[in-house]
Motif scaffolding. Structure first.
Motif, PDB file in Angstrom:
ATOM      1  N   ARG A 216      -1.990  -4.938  12.738  1.00 40.48           N
ATOM      2  CA  ARG A 216      -1.697  -5.486  11.411  1.00 40.48           C
ATOM      3  C   ARG A 216      -2.821  -6.365  10.880  1.00 40.48           C
ATOM      4  NH1 ARG A 216       3.957  -8.271  12.567  1.00 40.48           N
ATOM      5  NH2 ARG A 216       2.688  -8.931  14.363  1.00 40.48           N
ATOM      6  N   LEU A 217      -3.724  -6.795  11.751  1.00 39.16           N
ATOM      7  CA  LEU A 217      -4.855  -7.613  11.334  1.00 39.16           C
ATOM      8  C   LEU A 217      -6.059  -6.783  10.911  1.00 39.16           C
ATOM      9  CD1 LEU A 217      -4.686 -10.398  14.070  1.00 39.16           C
ATOM     10  CD2 LEU A 217      -3.928 -10.567  11.688  1.00 39.16           C
ATOM     11  N   ARG A 218      -5.904  -5.472  10.880  1.00 36.23           N
ATOM     12  CA  ARG A 218      -6.999  -4.611  10.428  1.00 36.23           C
ATOM     13  C   ARG A 218      -7.398  -4.915   8.983  1.00 36.23           C
ATOM     14  NH1 ARG A 218      -6.989   1.708  11.990  1.00 36.23           N
ATOM     15  NH2 ARG A 218      -7.329   1.494  14.250  1.00 36.23           N
ATOM     16  N   GLU A 219      -8.616  -4.486   8.644  1.00 34.86           N
ATOM     17  CA  GLU A 219      -9.086  -4.609   7.272  1.00 34.86           C
ATOM     18  C   GLU A 219      -8.285  -3.704   6.341  1.00 34.86           C
ATOM     19  OE1 GLU A 219     -10.008  -6.201   4.946  1.00 34.86           O
ATOM     20  OE2 GLU A 219     -12.196  -6.376   5.010  1.00 34.86           O
ATOM     21  N   ARG A 220      -8.377  -3.966   5.060  1.00 35.59           N
ATOM     22  CA  ARG A 220      -7.761  -3.099   4.047  1.00 35.59           C
ATOM     23  C   ARG A 220      -8.313  -1.686   4.210  1.00 35.59           C
ATOM     24  NH1 ARG A 220      -8.345  -3.999  -2.525  1.00 35.59           N
ATOM     25  NH2 ARG A 220      -6.539  -2.712  -3.161  1.00 35.59           N
ATOM     26  N   TYR A 221      -7.433  -0.700   4.088  1.00 33.41           N
ATOM     27  CA  TYR A 221      -7.871   0.694   4.142  1.00 33.41           C
ATOM     28  C   TYR A 221      -8.435   1.074   2.781  1.00 33.41           C
ATOM     29  CZ  TYR A 221      -7.827   5.739   4.735  1.00 33.41           C
ATOM     30  OH  TYR A 221      -8.201   7.056   4.797  1.00 33.41           O
ATOM     31  N   PHE A 222      -9.674   1.565   2.770  1.00 35.61           N
ATOM     32  CA  PHE A 222     -10.351   1.863   1.512  1.00 35.61           C
ATOM     33  C   PHE A 222     -10.470   3.351   1.215  1.00 35.61           C
ATOM     34  CE2 PHE A 222     -11.479  -2.586   1.312  1.00 35.61           C
ATOM     35  CZ  PHE A 222     -11.585  -2.823  -0.057  1.00 35.61           C
ATOM     36  N   GLY A 223      -9.635   4.169   1.831  1.00 36.68           N
ATOM     37  CA  GLY A 223      -9.522   5.567   1.459  1.00 36.68           C
ATOM     38  C   GLY A 223     -10.848   6.292   1.390  1.00 36.68           C
TER      39      GLY A 223
ATOM     40  N   ARG B 201     -12.738  -3.329  -9.944  1.00 35.46           N
ATOM     41  CA  ARG B 201     -13.503  -4.433 -10.517  1.00 35.46           C
ATOM     42  C   ARG B 201     -12.641  -5.288 -11.432  1.00 35.46           C
ATOM     43  NH1 ARG B 201     -18.154  -6.608  -9.175  1.00 35.46           N
ATOM     44  NH2 ARG B 201     -18.734  -6.878 -11.358  1.00 35.46           N
ATOM     45  N   ALA B 202     -11.646  -4.663 -12.041  1.00 37.27           N
ATOM     46  CA  ALA B 202     -10.742  -5.385 -12.936  1.00 37.27           C
ATOM     47  C   ALA B 202      -9.579  -6.027 -12.192  1.00 37.27           C
ATOM     48  CB  ALA B 202     -10.215  -4.439 -14.012  1.00 37.27           C
ATOM     49  N   ALA B 203      -9.653  -6.033 -10.862  1.00 35.19           N
ATOM     50  CA  ALA B 203      -8.649  -6.656  -9.988  1.00 35.19           C
ATOM     51  C   ALA B 203      -7.307  -5.935 -10.015  1.00 35.19           C
ATOM     52  CB  ALA B 203      -8.466  -8.128 -10.339  1.00 35.19           C
ATOM     53  N   ASP B 204      -7.337  -4.628 -10.236  1.00 34.83           N
ATOM     54  CA  ASP B 204      -6.117  -3.832 -10.126  1.00 34.83           C
ATOM     55  C   ASP B 204      -5.701  -3.818  -8.655  1.00 34.83           C
ATOM     56  OD1 ASP B 204      -4.179  -1.792  -9.914  1.00 34.83           O
ATOM     57  OD2 ASP B 204      -5.110  -0.614 -11.503  1.00 34.83           O
ATOM     58  N   PRO B 205      -4.484  -4.246  -8.315  1.00 36.24           N
ATOM     59  CA  PRO B 205      -4.087  -4.293  -6.908  1.00 36.24           C
ATOM     60  C   PRO B 205      -3.889  -2.921  -6.274  1.00 36.24           C
ATOM     61  CG  PRO B 205      -2.232  -4.860  -8.317  1.00 36.24           C
ATOM     62  CD  PRO B 205      -3.440  -4.776  -9.200  1.00 36.24           C
ATOM     63  N   ASP B 206      -3.830  -1.870  -7.089  1.00 35.40           N
ATOM     64  CA  ASP B 206      -3.626  -0.509  -6.570  1.00 35.40           C
ATOM     65  C   ASP B 206      -4.537   0.449  -7.333  1.00 35.40           C
ATOM     66  OD1 ASP B 206      -2.705   1.738  -5.310  1.00 35.40           O
ATOM     67  OD2 ASP B 206      -0.681   1.676  -6.159  1.00 35.40           O
ATOM     68  N   PRO B 207      -5.852   0.432  -7.039  1.00 41.16           N
ATOM     69  CA  PRO B 207      -6.811   1.179  -7.859  1.00 41.16           C
ATOM     70  C   PRO B 207      -6.834   2.686  -7.639  1.00 41.16           C
ATOM     71  CG  PRO B 207      -7.957   0.067  -6.090  1.00 41.16           C
ATOM     72  CD  PRO B 207      -6.524  -0.388  -6.025  1.00 41.16           C
TER      73      PRO B 207
END
Length: 208
Positions: free
Chosen positions: A88-95, A117-123
């Motif tokens: 659970r401490l892994r980095e964010r998955y960036f697809g 860049r616009a801070a969309d939480p689900d880009p």
């Protein structure tokens, strides 16, 4: 820290970002790719471990990704603690972005890059939504604290995981998040939990 009579000692969580990697140096998106520390990262981990060992931690937990586990190993070697691993401490998955440089992401995925860049939480493009990231990391923080009330715990993790895990834990509003700087390599965040005061941020982005 002074305590009122009858008040239990605080539980301290130190969220420690891993040391530098070649991907960091190249501004390449790592996400959940398993990238090792480079020479600079190993030196950073050794220097930070000397400081964190002075906090006398009783529990050490790390992301299962190599760069965090290698960072935690520097502290384990000084303290004699065994570094437990928590996915659970892994980095964010960036697809689809993972392994690409920032200019490559901007060229190949202009729409999702603009949303990010616009801070969309689900880009999009398979990137882990920020609410999901915050939920899993904050759960790991809470459960670590419950295991050792009044103790000091070090969690070795990753930049986005730390920032958004702390934000979820402390209930920061979404509009605040773009104003919070990322945690630098081998820097840490100091959290305290104590009785009715709940969770408090003691220090952010602290390093050697």
């Amino acid at each position: 820290m002074s305590l009122e009579r009858g008040t239990e000692p605080p539980t301290r969580i130190l969220l420690w970002r891993h040391g530098n990697t070649d991907s960091n140096a190249a501004q390449r998106v790592q996400g959940q790719l398993d990238v090792p520390l480079n020479d600079l990262g190993r030196a950073q981990a050794a220097a930070a471990a000397q400081v964190l060992a002075g906090r006398e931690p009783q529990l050490l937990i790390t992301s299962d990704l190599g760069r965090a586990a290698q960072t935690a190993a520097a502290l384990a070697g000084l303290t004699g603690l065994s570094a437990e691993r928590d996915v659970r401490l892994r980095e964010r998955y960036f697809g689809a972005w993972q392994g690409l440089t920032t200019p490559e992401v901007k060229e190949r995925f202009p729409e999702s890059y603009a949303r990010w860049r616009a801070a969309d939480p689900d880009p999009g493009d398979g990137i882990e939504p920020l609410p999901d990231l915050g939920k899993r990391v904050s759960e790991a923080i809470r459960q670590a604290a419950e295991r050792l009330p009044g103790g000091t715990i070090v969690l070795a993790a990753h930049g986005a995981a730390i920032k958004y895990g702390v934000a979820a834990l402390l209930g920061w509003p979404e509009e605040m998040l773009p104003t919070v700087a990322p945690v630098q390599n081998c820097h840490w965040v100091d959290l305290i939990h104590q009785g009715s005061s709940g969770w408090r941020l003691s220090a952010y982005n602290v390093g050697v």
